[in-house]
Design an enzyme around this catalytic site. Structure first.
Site, PDB file in Angstrom:
ATOM      1  N   ASN A  60      -0.111 -40.487  29.841  1.00 53.17           N
ATOM      2  CA  ASN A  60      -0.894 -39.256  29.675  1.00 53.17           C
ATOM      3  C   ASN A  60      -2.383 -39.523  29.455  1.00 53.17           C
ATOM      4  OD1 ASN A  60      -1.364 -36.346  28.497  1.00 53.17           O
ATOM      5  ND2 ASN A  60      -1.955 -37.761  26.863  1.00 53.17           N
ATOM      6  N   SER A  81      -2.977 -34.129  38.060  1.00 54.20           N
ATOM      7  CA  SER A  81      -3.790 -32.926  37.849  1.00 54.20           C
ATOM      8  C   SER A  81      -3.809 -32.086  39.115  1.00 54.20           C
ATOM      9  CB  SER A  81      -5.226 -33.320  37.510  1.00 54.20           C
ATOM     10  OG  SER A  81      -6.076 -32.199  37.590  1.00 54.20           O
ATOM     11  N   TYR A 116     -12.397 -38.289  39.222  1.00 55.02           N
ATOM     12  CA  TYR A 116     -11.195 -37.784  38.548  1.00 55.02           C
ATOM     13  C   TYR A 116     -10.118 -37.383  39.565  1.00 55.02           C
ATOM     14  CZ  TYR A 116      -8.439 -34.870  35.320  1.00 55.02           C
ATOM     15  OH  TYR A 116      -7.432 -34.320  34.560  1.00 55.02           O
ATOM     16  N   LYS A 127      -6.417 -39.047  40.073  1.00 54.09           N
ATOM     17  CA  LYS A 127      -5.192 -38.268  39.876  1.00 54.09           C
ATOM     18  C   LYS A 127      -4.356 -38.193  41.165  1.00 54.09           C
ATOM     19  CE  LYS A 127      -5.718 -37.314  35.516  1.00 54.09           C
ATOM     20  NZ  LYS A 127      -4.759 -37.816  34.518  1.00 54.09           N
TER      21      LYS A 127
HETATM   22  P1  NAP Z   1      -7.761 -35.054  25.648  1.00 49.85           P
HETATM   23  O1  NAP Z   1      -7.628 -33.921  24.684  1.00 49.85           O
HETATM   24  O2  NAP Z   1      -9.112 -35.625  25.930  1.00 49.85           O
HETATM   25  O3  NAP Z   1      -6.764 -36.213  25.173  1.00 49.85           O
HETATM   26  C1  NAP Z   1      -6.714 -37.431  25.851  1.00 49.85           C
HETATM   27  C2  NAP Z   1      -6.304 -38.505  24.873  1.00 49.85           C
HETATM   28  O4  NAP Z   1      -6.328 -39.769  25.584  1.00 49.85           O
HETATM   29  C3  NAP Z   1      -7.290 -38.626  23.716  1.00 49.85           C
HETATM   30  O5  NAP Z   1      -6.609 -38.833  22.505  1.00 49.85           O
HETATM   31  C4  NAP Z   1      -8.105 -39.835  24.107  1.00 49.85           C
HETATM   32  O6  NAP Z   1      -8.693 -40.528  23.028  1.00 49.85           O
HETATM   33  C5  NAP Z   1      -7.059 -40.691  24.783  1.00 49.85           C
HETATM   34  N1  NAP Z   1      -7.641 -41.747  25.601  1.00 49.85           N
HETATM   35  C6  NAP Z   1      -8.827 -41.723  26.263  1.00 49.85           C
HETATM   36  N2  NAP Z   1      -9.036 -42.912  26.854  1.00 49.85           N
HETATM   37  C7  NAP Z   1      -7.983 -43.698  26.553  1.00 49.85           C
HETATM   38  C8  NAP Z   1      -7.630 -45.043  26.856  1.00 49.85           C
HETATM   39  N3  NAP Z   1      -8.438 -45.833  27.572  1.00 49.85           N
HETATM   40  N4  NAP Z   1      -6.459 -45.533  26.377  1.00 49.85           N
HETATM   41  C9  NAP Z   1      -5.655 -44.762  25.610  1.00 49.85           C
HETATM   42  N5  NAP Z   1      -5.940 -43.501  25.282  1.00 49.85           N
HETATM   43  C10 NAP Z   1      -7.094 -42.965  25.744  1.00 49.85           C
HETATM   44  O7  NAP Z   1      -7.181 -34.665  27.076  1.00 49.85           O
HETATM   45  P2  NAP Z   1      -5.990 -33.662  27.498  1.00 49.85           P
HETATM   46  O8  NAP Z   1      -6.620 -32.428  27.981  1.00 49.85           O
HETATM   47  O9  NAP Z   1      -4.952 -33.616  26.445  1.00 49.85           O
HETATM   48  O10 NAP Z   1      -5.450 -34.426  28.775  1.00 49.85           O
HETATM   49  C11 NAP Z   1      -4.287 -35.269  28.762  1.00 49.85           C
HETATM   50  C12 NAP Z   1      -3.975 -35.656  30.199  1.00 49.85           C
HETATM   51  O11 NAP Z   1      -3.775 -34.464  30.978  1.00 49.85           O
HETATM   52  C13 NAP Z   1      -5.104 -36.418  30.892  1.00 49.85           C
HETATM   53  O12 NAP Z   1      -4.574 -37.400  31.730  1.00 49.85           O
HETATM   54  C14 NAP Z   1      -5.791 -35.347  31.706  1.00 49.85           C
HETATM   55  O13 NAP Z   1      -6.470 -35.878  32.818  1.00 49.85           O
HETATM   56  C15 NAP Z   1      -4.597 -34.505  32.121  1.00 49.85           C
HETATM   57  N6  NAP Z   1      -4.943 -33.141  32.509  1.00 49.85           N
HETATM   58  C16 NAP Z   1      -5.526 -32.283  31.633  1.00 49.85           C
HETATM   59  C17 NAP Z   1      -5.831 -30.989  32.057  1.00 49.85           C
HETATM   60  C18 NAP Z   1      -6.471 -29.984  31.145  1.00 49.85           C
HETATM   61  O14 NAP Z   1      -6.759 -28.876  31.626  1.00 49.85           O
HETATM   62  N7  NAP Z   1      -6.669 -30.270  29.873  1.00 49.85           N
HETATM   63  C19 NAP Z   1      -5.548 -30.601  33.369  1.00 49.85           C
HETATM   64  C20 NAP Z   1      -4.963 -31.502  34.238  1.00 49.85           C
HETATM   65  C21 NAP Z   1      -4.643 -32.775  33.795  1.00 49.85           C
HETATM   66  P3  NAP Z   1     -10.197 -40.082  22.560  1.00 49.85           P
HETATM   67  O15 NAP Z   1     -10.019 -38.777  21.902  1.00 49.85           O
HETATM   68  O16 NAP Z   1     -10.636 -41.160  21.641  1.00 49.85           O
HETATM   69  O17 NAP Z   1     -11.016 -40.028  23.838  1.00 49.85           O
END
Ligand code: NAP
Length: 246
Positions: free
Chosen positions: A89, A141, A154, A158
């Site tokens: 994730n 995504s 990005y 993805k």
């Molecule tokens: P988020 O709130 O930014 O959470 C991502 C988590 O991953 C954070 O705890 C972050 O730590 C951690 N992380 C970042 N870099 C890392 C690394 N190198 N190794 C291990 N952990 C790491 O994001 P989210 O919205 O929950 O997204 C989760 C996933 O869903 C991602 O892959 C994102 O691309 C995907 N996604 C999200 C959306 C959306 O609308 N939110 C849509 C499509 C896909 P830090 O807080 O320290 O950075």
């Protein structure tokens, strides 16, 4: 869904979608490793979830660092003696129009979002292959399928996850391991909170169900794919986007 005794690793599980996925597993009695680059957040989330009676451990992991991935997975093997479920994730954005995109913003997004998935998947598969059972779910995504201006890095990362998912599904099906992806649309988290209101409004208009997704919307799909009951589904992408892309 019967997860009895199983162990799941959730990368980037400290907050956002990852934390919700971990919460969904905790409710169903799955033991957990919360692996996040932010170790404080990983430990906090793990200790919060362990209150529900499961064993949950928070570990510092940068998924893009091959040595760290190897080390953390071997520690997990020592601690839990099995890996049933891997949720890839962890992900970041470094948005910008292509013409101005810096090399380091391209490289870091590909390193974390795509290579990180490969590195974790490779380690998990070693254990799952021996035990002839595994569930791997990679978080892609909607940007992989629709493209998105400002997200060349990005959306490429993805989309790469989708090819990787299908190849891993074919390579390890004979070992009882299924590999699938979920492709969230616009989900309310810290990642999307930073977008300007007018961009959010334009996005909302593209969603037939008329609302942004919640972290639980994504977590529900992931939990199903991670369950023993989804065993005849592999190499697939479940779109969780309110109909934004179909
Ligand atoms: P988020 O709130 O930014 O959470 C991502 C988590 O991953 C954070 O705890 C972050 O730590 C951690 N992380 C970042 N870099 C890392 C690394 N190198 N190794 C291990 N952990 C790491 O994001 P989210 O919205 O929950 O997204 C989760 C996933 O869903 C991602 O892959 C994102 O691309 C995907 N996604 C999200 C959306 C959306 O609308 N939110 C849509 C499509 C896909 P830090 O807080 O320290 O950075």
């Amino acid at each position: 869904m019967d997860f009895k005794g199983q162990v799941a690793i959730v990368t980037g599980g400290g907050r956002g979608i990852g934390r919700a996925i971990a919460g969904g597993f905790a409710k169903r009695g799955v033991n957990l490793v919360i692996a996040d680059i932010d170790s404080d957040m990983a430990v906090k989330t793990a200790s919060y979830l362990s209150a529900s009676g499961i064993k949950a451990v928070g570990m510092k992991l940068d998924v893009s660092n091959p040595e760290e991935v190897k080390k953390v997975f071997s520690e997990i093997k020592m601690e839990f003696n099995r890996i049933d479920i891997l949720i890839n994730n962890a992900g970041i954005t470094r948005d910008g129009l292509m013409i101005r995109m810096k090399d380091e913003d391209w490289d870091s997004v590909i390193a974390i979002n795509l290579k990180g998935v490969f590195l974790c998947l490779r380690e998990a598969i070693k254990d799952m292959s021996q035990r002839r059972y595994g569930r791997i779910i990679n978080v892609s995504s909607v940007a992989a399928f629709m493209g998105n201006p400002g997200q060349a890095n990005y959306s490429a990362s993805k989309a790469g996850i989708v090819g990787l998912t299908k190849t891993a599904a074919k390579e390890y099906a004979s070992r009882g391991i299924t590999v699938n992806a979920v492709a969230p649309g616009f989900i309310k988290t810290a990642m999307t909170d930073v977008l300007p209101e007018n961009v959010k409004e334009e996005m909302r208009k593209l969603i037939p169900l008329g609302r942004f997704g919640t972290v639980e919307d994504v977590s529900n799909a992931v939990i199903f794919l991670a369950s023993p009951e989804s065993g005849y589904i592999t190499g697939q992408v479940i779109h969780v986007n309110g109909g934004m892309y179909m």
